[in-house]
Design a protein around this motif. Structure first.
Motif, mmCIF file in Angstrom:
data_model
loop_
_atom_site.group_PDB
_atom_site.id
_atom_site.type_symbol
_atom_site.label_atom_id
_atom_site.label_comp_id
_atom_site.label_asym_id
_atom_site.label_seq_id
_atom_site.Cartn_x
_atom_site.Cartn_y
_atom_site.Cartn_z
ATOM 1 N N GLY A 52 56.085 45.320 52.189
ATOM 2 C CA GLY A 52 55.512 44.098 53.210
ATOM 3 C C GLY A 52 54.317 43.369 52.618
ATOM 4 O O GLY A 52 54.081 42.511 53.174
ATOM 5 N N LEU A 53 53.566 43.898 51.489
ATOM 6 C CA LEU A 53 52.570 43.161 51.068
ATOM 7 C C LEU A 53 53.233 41.641 50.418
ATOM 8 O O LEU A 53 54.378 41.646 49.952
ATOM 9 C CB LEU A 53 51.713 43.736 50.096
ATOM 10 C CG LEU A 53 50.815 44.615 50.735
ATOM 11 C CD1 LEU A 53 50.207 45.581 49.460
ATOM 12 C CD2 LEU A 53 49.958 44.301 51.680
ATOM 13 N N ASP A 54 52.433 40.640 50.201
ATOM 14 C CA ASP A 54 52.410 39.477 49.341
ATOM 15 C C ASP A 54 52.629 40.347 47.908
ATOM 16 O O ASP A 54 51.988 40.951 47.535
ATOM 17 C CB ASP A 54 51.493 38.539 49.495
ATOM 18 C CG ASP A 54 51.763 37.234 48.544
ATOM 19 O OD1 ASP A 54 51.299 37.492 47.349
ATOM 20 O OD2 ASP A 54 52.050 36.308 49.075
ATOM 21 N N PRO A 55 53.927 39.585 47.304
ATOM 22 C CA PRO A 55 53.829 40.068 45.854
ATOM 23 C C PRO A 55 52.772 40.078 44.864
ATOM 24 O O PRO A 55 52.685 40.886 44.209
ATOM 25 C CB PRO A 55 55.231 39.229 45.272
ATOM 26 C CG PRO A 55 55.745 38.585 46.674
ATOM 27 C CD PRO A 55 54.753 38.540 47.744
ATOM 28 N N MET A 56 51.991 39.002 44.972
ATOM 29 C CA MET A 56 50.766 39.303 44.178
ATOM 30 C C MET A 56 49.765 40.323 44.516
ATOM 31 O O MET A 56 49.267 40.982 43.497
ATOM 32 C CB MET A 56 50.182 37.674 44.529
ATOM 33 C CG MET A 56 50.752 36.641 43.666
ATOM 34 S SD MET A 56 49.861 35.092 43.826
ATOM 35 C CE MET A 56 50.983 33.990 43.286
ATOM 36 N N LEU A 57 49.660 40.565 45.988
ATOM 37 C CA LEU A 57 48.834 41.546 46.233
ATOM 38 C C LEU A 57 49.486 42.955 45.898
ATOM 39 O O LEU A 57 48.493 43.590 45.247
ATOM 40 C CB LEU A 57 48.372 41.536 47.788
ATOM 41 C CG LEU A 57 47.869 40.128 48.346
ATOM 42 C CD1 LEU A 57 47.758 40.189 49.811
ATOM 43 C CD2 LEU A 57 46.556 39.930 47.721
ATOM 44 N N GLY A 58 50.380 43.315 46.105
ATOM 45 C CA GLY A 58 51.336 44.393 45.980
ATOM 46 C C GLY A 58 51.106 44.803 44.556
ATOM 47 O O GLY A 58 50.818 45.754 44.008
ATOM 48 N N LEU A 59 51.707 43.862 43.504
ATOM 49 C CA LEU A 59 51.733 43.993 42.041
ATOM 50 C C LEU A 59 50.297 44.187 41.651
ATOM 51 O O LEU A 59 50.097 44.997 40.600
ATOM 52 C CB LEU A 59 52.638 42.958 41.363
ATOM 53 C CG LEU A 59 54.024 42.890 41.864
ATOM 54 C CD1 LEU A 59 54.516 41.934 41.342
ATOM 55 C CD2 LEU A 59 54.667 44.039 41.462
ATOM 56 N N SER A 60 49.336 43.401 41.899
ATOM 57 C CA SER A 60 48.145 43.437 41.493
ATOM 58 C C SER A 60 47.071 44.954 41.736
ATOM 59 O O SER A 60 46.558 45.328 40.950
ATOM 60 C CB SER A 60 47.252 42.448 42.009
ATOM 61 O OG SER A 60 47.441 41.063 41.710
#
Length: 492
Positions: A52-60
């Motif tokens: 559910g997170l933005d991909p940039m946020l989750g992967l970071s």
């Protein structure tokens, strides 16, 4: 790359991105301090929160975990002579003797500074690899992608240490588990046994938590008492001397950081050998070998430089080819699929902004992790004396909640227990667990690429130059792995 980097700066230094990155750094530091857990457990714990997170946020957030675990695992290695993770085993050789001599602060300072520099060099290597690899990866079609998938599956032999055949069998089990549920190339359901829960197949989050988190937690809990079986050495003084050592041996830091990047690039090597490989090379090439094993600061600097640098190297095959560079990168690979980012050659064109954010996140996490370790060395070191039964309820709560968030079905918890038992049995039998995860992740990709390739090219795809080159690399790496196994078997 320059334009993409400049365009990504507002996102990278936004409050939201930094908060998620620091959450990953915090978890990575915590699991690194606690012996026996390791970075892959930390990534497994945070993986459910990537949903559910933005991909940039989750992967970071996950990059933050991977980047700093090999920084904080220096605490138990130096202060107690216990590796915080597999990547800090060689650090014990000279780090713990230095602590026994009252020079723990010197060893920690040198280790943290070397880790930071190595991590930044790894991020630079990843940055340089993207424009160099761009013409190559854009030439990849489905046959080459299929060959790369086979390469990733064959590399489980390297992931398996002295048991490559066992690793290949475990990867095959992962492939089988990955076929449960809907087929990727036809509207059919397989191995669902009339259970609605299985229609979507097993969830990566639950498998990773069951295979890695549950067995490690149970093992540490079964030992009882505090994590440290012996009183840790005092941190003491000597921080400035540790930083001077880094300046004195600056070429040593650079050399072993580059070696660490190279080891990380080869799929499957990762933290299993990077520390010992660098320590062995250091001892072989050093003119004065008299102090190794007795408290030589070079024995701390070399493996710690390589440990953090290897993460940047491991991200190169993970991002650009969809082949996990290590067990931890296998989790990151799965997380990318979960958040809707498809790794592989096309990521340069489709999601270059995400790649740039991950590179910056890797560098920032290494710097932030070093600063935190230096600033909170004494309280962090005190965590090693906390009885694990005190930490167990909190960690177990995170695991169960994380598993339940996958689909919010009672089946999530049942599957968690099942894979937890499987992971514990595999650990007790000495069977490698990472290959199962790699097989599961690559199962859908292998089936999809195989169908597309054979339906379009027939058997002619085997004669394509790129495919033949990848097959040759696969054969060579497998031969080297088997040769290494035989040499280890004949050693006394």
């Amino acid at each position: 790359m320059l334009e993409a980097s400049l365009a990504a700066l507002p996102t990278i230094f936004s409050l939201q991105h930094m908060l998620h990155l620091m959450l990953g750094v915090t978890v990575g530091l915590a699991v690194g301090v606690l012996p026996g857990l390791g970075g892959i457990v930390g990534m497994a714990l945070l993986l459910p929160f990537a949903y559910g997170l933005d991909p940039m946020l989750g992967l970071s957030m996950l990059i933050g975990v991977a980047a700093v675990t090999t920084t904080s695992d220096t605490f138990p290695a130096v202060l107690m002579g216990i590796p915080g993770s597999s990547g800090s085993q060689a650090t014990i050789m000279d780090g713990y003797p230095l602590a026994q001599k009252g020079q723990a602060a010197r060893a920690l300072a040198a280790a943290f500074a070397a880790s930071m520099i190595g991590g930044v060099i790894g991020a630079i290597a990843l940055t340089l690899a993207i424009p160099i690899a761009r013409p190559l990866v854009l030439a990849f079609g489905t046959p080459e992608l299929l060959a790369m998938t086979f390469l990733g599956l064959c590399m489980v032999g390297v992931l398996s240490g002295r048991r490559p055949l066992m690793g290949i069998l475990v990867a095959a089990l992962g492939l089988l588990i990955g076929t449960v549920g809907a087929a990727p190339t036809s509207p059919t359901y397989r191995f669902v046994f009339d259970q609605d829960y299985l229609f979507d197949g097993f969830q990566l989050v639950i498998i990773s938590l069951g295979l890695f988190a549950i067995p490690e937690i149970l093992d540490v809990l079964a030992k009882g008492g505090a994590i440290a079986k012996h009183a840790p050495s005092r941190v003491g003084k000597g921080w400035l001397q540790g930083f001077r050592d880094i300046f004195t041996h600056r070429w040593l830091v650079l050399r072993h950081s580059v070696i660490g990047v190279g080891v990380g690039i080869v799929p499957g090597l990762g933290s299993a050998i990077v520390d010992w490989l660098n320590y062995g090379y250091l001892v072989q090439t050093a003119k004065d070998k008299s102090q190794f094993g007795k408290g030589d600061i070079r024995g701390v600097i070399a493996p710690e430089s390589a440990n953090n640098a290897k993460e940047g190297g491991a991200l190169i095959p993970t991002l650009l080819f969809g082949v996990p560079g290590s067990a931890g990168m296998a989790l990151l690979l799965g997380a990318m699929v979960v958040v809707g980012v498809e790794p592989g050659p096309r990521i340069i064109d489709t999601n270059l902004n995400i790649v740039v954010v991950l590179i910056w996140s890797l560098a920032i996490a290494n710097i932030a992790g070093t600063i935190i370790c230096l600033g909170f060395s004494r309280p962090i070191a005190a965590l090693t004396r906390v009885p694990f039964p005190v930490l167990f309820p909190f960690i177990f709560l995170l695991v169960t909640l994380g598993a339940y968030q996958a689909t919010r079905h009672i089946g999530d918890l049942i599957v968690l227990v099942g894979f937890g038992i499987l992971g514990w049995i595999m650990k007790k039998l000495g069977a490698p667990r990472a290959p199962l995860l790699v097989g599961f992740i690559l199962s859908t990709l292998a089936e999809r690429y195989l169908w597309l390739t054979t339906s379009r090219y027939g058997l002619d795809w085997l004669t394509r130059p790129g495919v033949m080159a990848i097959i040759a690399i696969t054969v060579v790496l497998l031969a080297l792995s088997l040769r290494k196994k035989k040499s280890q078997e004949v050693e006394p």
